[in-house]
Design a protein around this motif. Structure first.
Motif, short mmCIF file in Angstrom:
data_model
loop_
_atom_site.label_atom_id
_atom_site.label_comp_id
_atom_site.label_asym_id
_atom_site.label_seq_id
_atom_site.Cartn_x
_atom_site.Cartn_y
_atom_site.Cartn_z
N TYR A 10 0.80 -1.23 0.00
CA TYR A 10 0.00 0.00 0.00
C TYR A 10 0.83 1.27 0.00
CZ TYR A 10 -3.33 -3.52 1.27
OH TYR A 10 -4.09 -4.66 1.27
N GLY A 11 2.12 1.20 0.22
CA GLY A 11 2.96 2.38 0.12
C GLY A 11 3.37 2.61 -1.31
N PRO A 12 3.85 3.81 -1.66
CA PRO A 12 4.30 4.10 -3.01
C PRO A 12 5.50 3.24 -3.37
CG PRO A 12 3.95 6.11 -1.76
CD PRO A 12 3.89 4.97 -0.79
N THR A 13 5.60 2.86 -4.60
CA THR A 13 6.72 2.06 -5.07
C THR A 13 7.66 2.93 -5.86
OG1 THR A 13 5.52 1.44 -7.04
CG2 THR A 13 5.34 -0.03 -5.16
N GLU A 14 8.86 2.42 -6.11
CA GLU A 14 9.86 3.19 -6.82
C GLU A 14 9.47 3.39 -8.28
OE1 GLU A 14 13.16 4.61 -5.93
OE2 GLU A 14 11.80 4.71 -4.26
N LYS A 15 8.86 2.37 -8.88
CA LYS A 15 8.48 2.50 -10.28
C LYS A 15 7.11 1.90 -10.47
CE LYS A 15 10.11 1.83 -14.98
NZ LYS A 15 11.20 1.37 -15.84
N VAL A 179 -1.26 20.36 -4.35
CA VAL A 179 -1.56 18.94 -4.55
C VAL A 179 -1.12 18.50 -5.94
CG1 VAL A 179 -3.43 17.26 -4.77
CG2 VAL A 179 -3.44 18.89 -2.88
N LEU A 180 -1.36 19.34 -6.94
CA LEU A 180 -0.94 19.03 -8.31
C LEU A 180 0.58 18.90 -8.39
CD1 LEU A 180 -1.42 18.71 -11.34
CD2 LEU A 180 -1.47 21.22 -11.52
N ALA A 181 1.30 19.80 -7.76
CA ALA A 181 2.76 19.74 -7.78
C ALA A 181 3.28 18.45 -7.14
CB ALA A 181 3.35 20.96 -7.08
N PHE A 182 2.70 18.07 -6.01
CA PHE A 182 3.11 16.82 -5.34
C PHE A 182 2.82 15.62 -6.23
CE2 PHE A 182 3.86 19.37 -1.75
CZ PHE A 182 4.45 18.62 -0.75
N ALA A 183 1.67 15.61 -6.89
CA ALA A 183 1.32 14.49 -7.76
C ALA A 183 2.30 14.39 -8.93
CB ALA A 183 -0.11 14.66 -8.28
N LEU A 184 2.70 15.53 -9.50
CA LEU A 184 3.64 15.51 -10.61
C LEU A 184 5.01 15.00 -10.17
CD1 LEU A 184 2.69 18.92 -12.28
CD2 LEU A 184 2.37 16.63 -13.27
N TYR A 186 5.56 12.93 -7.71
CA TYR A 186 5.39 11.50 -7.48
C TYR A 186 5.50 10.74 -8.80
CZ TYR A 186 3.25 7.13 -5.91
OH TYR A 186 3.01 5.80 -5.62
N LEU A 187 4.78 11.19 -9.81
CA LEU A 187 4.80 10.50 -11.11
C LEU A 187 6.17 10.57 -11.75
CD1 LEU A 187 1.36 11.63 -12.59
CD2 LEU A 187 1.94 9.44 -11.51
N LEU A 189 9.14 10.66 -10.28
CA LEU A 189 10.04 9.72 -9.62
C LEU A 189 9.60 8.28 -9.84
CD1 LEU A 189 10.70 11.61 -6.26
CD2 LEU A 189 12.25 11.37 -8.20
N ALA A 190 8.29 8.05 -9.85
CA ALA A 190 7.80 6.68 -10.01
C ALA A 190 8.01 6.15 -11.43
CB ALA A 190 6.32 6.62 -9.65
N TRP A 191 7.83 7.02 -12.40
CA TRP A 191 7.97 6.60 -13.80
C TRP A 191 9.36 6.87 -14.36
CZ3 TRP A 191 2.79 9.10 -15.82
CH2 TRP A 191 1.71 8.39 -15.27
N HIS A 192 10.26 7.43 -13.52
CA HIS A 192 11.61 7.76 -13.97
C HIS A 192 11.57 8.68 -15.19
CE1 HIS A 192 13.73 4.09 -11.88
NE2 HIS A 192 13.05 4.85 -11.05
N ARG A 193 10.76 9.74 -15.07
CA ARG A 193 10.64 10.74 -16.12
C ARG A 193 10.85 12.12 -15.49
NH1 ARG A 193 10.86 6.67 -18.44
NH2 ARG A 193 9.50 5.83 -20.07
N ARG A 194 11.71 12.92 -16.11
CA ARG A 194 11.99 14.24 -15.56
C ARG A 194 10.94 15.28 -15.96
NH1 ARG A 194 17.52 12.63 -16.41
NH2 ARG A 194 18.72 12.80 -14.46
N LEU A 195 10.22 15.04 -17.04
CA LEU A 195 9.25 16.02 -17.51
C LEU A 195 8.21 16.39 -16.44
CD1 LEU A 195 8.13 17.82 -19.72
CD2 LEU A 195 6.85 15.84 -20.60
#
Length: 570
Positions: A10-15, A179-184, A186-187, A189-195
């Motif tokens: 249930y915690g966030p994963t690395e990818k 909230v939008l900035a935190f979500a971006l 998260y995505l 780091l999780a998806w390994h995308r800098r955009l």
């Protein structure tokens, strides 16, 4: 099963794969339960926010003053003249507040040409609805539909969210962009995308135009330095510098506007209008901590006894003890990885800055309240997953009970003076409609109904920025004398002398002069405040009624009055 055994689930994963759940999981119990909670959240939001008939409330007064009035006046000024100003008499002046939230109103101002007063409320209703929907989609996209439904329900039933979704203030939009900035982040780091991280830098920079103190969330961008350096260290360093540069460029409009309007990038409208506040004490000091902590403690424990902004649009409560407890339990489920490090660092920096700020107002903690939903959903998701698997324990039942109490908002305080042992969900559904009409809005509406075709100068005890934003051009509104909300500036002054000059200039150009007063117990006392002009006298209009007292300035000699002109037009 112990909570610690479920951290990985249930915690966030690395990818995390960005794809939606596969067809085999699309109709799983988790998806069904998450969707059900999401639908409940939307239904509650409709009942507590969307169905409100604002014209049957006092909300159209645009309190608190002068915050909401200046936001609305700036939006009207941007739409009509391209500059975020407020107007008093013929003078265009800077506002205390940045123009980010007024810019968000522009689409609604264009859609509501005859009901523009509703634009601030429709804007916040839209932001709140988008926040609920996008939050559910976010969790669904990362493969946690149950968490998405629970997060939507927790957010929708949070008193601060409901209160400011039906307000005319910038607090909701400020919390939403964070909230939008935190979500971006998260995505990214999780998806390994800098955009997404660069997009977060843009969002954080632009957020200063909504509320300048949101700059203290900038440490969230440390996520770029934590991004895995799979390539060269030079390339990694370049991206770190570029993220900072993107944030700086995105934040520059705020400082450029301050420079243009006030002569210095770090000066705000408060230094123009209320310079004494800046002279008396530092904006941030550890001496402010006891007051801030006392306010936070009264909120968490439900022991507040002060009137606050939340009482204008809701029950006066921001969070309930059950939600805080559920958020604290969420810490057990957190695994400190790259996102969590940057998120906690940003949250702590913002909290420390706010808790040392001069003004103790729970509104400033709204971004923190919204972010706590991501923590509170972790134990709720674990417990409901256990329940769906028919694995019940004392821990499971306890967490579910706290989640339920958080959603119904019990026990808590409501109203002023605060009533104890109330349910926030119940009070939210029964609060708004039928709590009185706006005396300001009704007065100006009555005035325009009779004198729309005879534009002129209007002296009033209603906020002049409010009237100038609503009255058709070329009406010009100004205060009666020096008793108004804009009397503390050292750079601009309006008093009895200026009122006489304004009236005299109107008479010199054959412009009608009116006085629009709110009905009161002592109308004669209010009339005595009106400027005296030799050869002219103030006459009470026959159009005056219980909603508005209208006076016309007429010559002492026998001559057609403004009332007779108005009657001939009728």
């Amino acid at each position: 099963m112990a909570a610690n055994d479920k951290l990985a689930d249930y915690g966030p994963t690395e990818k995390i794969s960005p794809s939606l759940p596969t067809a085999s999981r699309r109709f799983s119990p988790q998806v069904a339960a998450g969707t059900f909670c999401f639908v409940l959240a939307l239904l509650f939001y409709y009942g507590a926010v969307l169905r409100i008939d604002f014209k049957r409330t006092h909300f159209l007064n645009l309190g608190p003053y002068p915050d909401a009035v200046e936001y609305f006046a700036q939006a009207e000024s941007i739409l009509k003249e391209g500059a975020p100003t407020i107007q008093i008499g013929y003078v265009k002046l800077p506002s205390r507040y940045p123009p980010g939230y007024p810019l968000l109103m522009l689409p609604w101002l264009k859609l509501l040409p005859h009901n523009e007063i509703l634009a601030p409320f429709r804007t916040n209703e839209t932001v709140g609805l988008l926040l609920l929907i996008s939050g559910f989609i976010f969790y669904f996209a990362i493969g946690r539909p149950l968490a998405g439904g629970l997060a939507a329900l927790l957010l929708a039933t949070q008193p601060a969210f409901i209160t400011f979704s039906r307000s005319s203030l910038s607090d909701l939009s400020g919390g939403a962009v964070i909230v939008l900035a935190f979500a971006l982040i998260y995505l990214g780091l999780a998806w390994h995308r800098r955009l997404p991280i660069y997009c977060a830098a843009i969002v954080l920079g632009l957020s200063l135009c909504i509320r300048p103190q949101l700059v203290f969330f900038a440490p969230l961008l440390i996520a770029m330095t934590l991004f895995p350096a799979n390539g060269s260290w030079t390339r990694w360093f370049m991206h770190c510098c570029l993220a900072l540069a993107v944030f700086t460029v995105a934040a520059s409009p705020y400082f450029i506007l301050n420079t243009v309007e006030l002569g210095h990038p770090l000066k705000t409208g408060y230094e123009f209008w209320v310079p004494a506040l800046a002279d008396k004490r530092a904006a941030f000091s550890f001496h402010n901590v006891p007051t801030q902590v006392g306010m936070i403690w009264s909120e968490i424990t439900g022991t507040r006894d002060q009137f606050r902004v939340a009482n204008l649009f809701g029950t006066g409560t921001y969070v309930v003890p059950a939600f805080i407890l559920l958020s604290a339990l969420g810490l057990v489920f957190v695994r400190m990885r790259r996102f969590e490090i940057s998120a906690f660092l940003a949250g702590i920096v913002y909290f420390v800055a706010t808790v040392t700020f001069t003004w103790a107002d729970a509104r400033f903690y709204i971004p923190i309240f919204f972010l706590l939903v991501a923590l509170a959903v972790l134990p709720a998701e674990w417990a409901l997953n256990e329940a769906l698997k028919m694995h019940f324990s004392i821990s499971t039942l306890g967490v579910l009970m706290i989640f339920l109490l958080s959603c119904i908002g019990y026990p808590s305080q409501s109203g002023f003076k605060p009533n104890l042992n109330r349910s926030q969900a119940w009070d939210a559904l029964h609060y708004a409609n039928g709590n009185g009409k706006s005396v300001w809005y009704e007065a100006q509406k009555e005035f325009i109904r009779f004198f729309r075709d005879a534009p002129g100068i209007v002296l009033s005890d209603i906020d002049p920025s409010y009237l100038n934003a609503l009255l058709p051009k070329p009406f010009i509104a100004a205060p009666i004398d020096d008793h108004h909300y804009y009397c503390y500036s050292r750079l601009w002054h309006y008093g009895k002398v200026e009122a006489i000059r304004l009236v005299q200039s109107g008479l010199d150009h054959a412009t009608p002069v009116y006085a629009l007063l709110l009905p009161s117990i002592d109308d004669d006392k209010d009339v005595q405040r009106l400027p005296s002009i030799q050869g002219y006298s103030w006459k009470r209009s026959e159009k005056s009624n219980s909603r508005a007292v209208i006076m016309t300035l007429t010559t002492d000699a026998a001559a057609p009055t403004l009332d007779s002109t108005s009657r001939s037009m009728d």
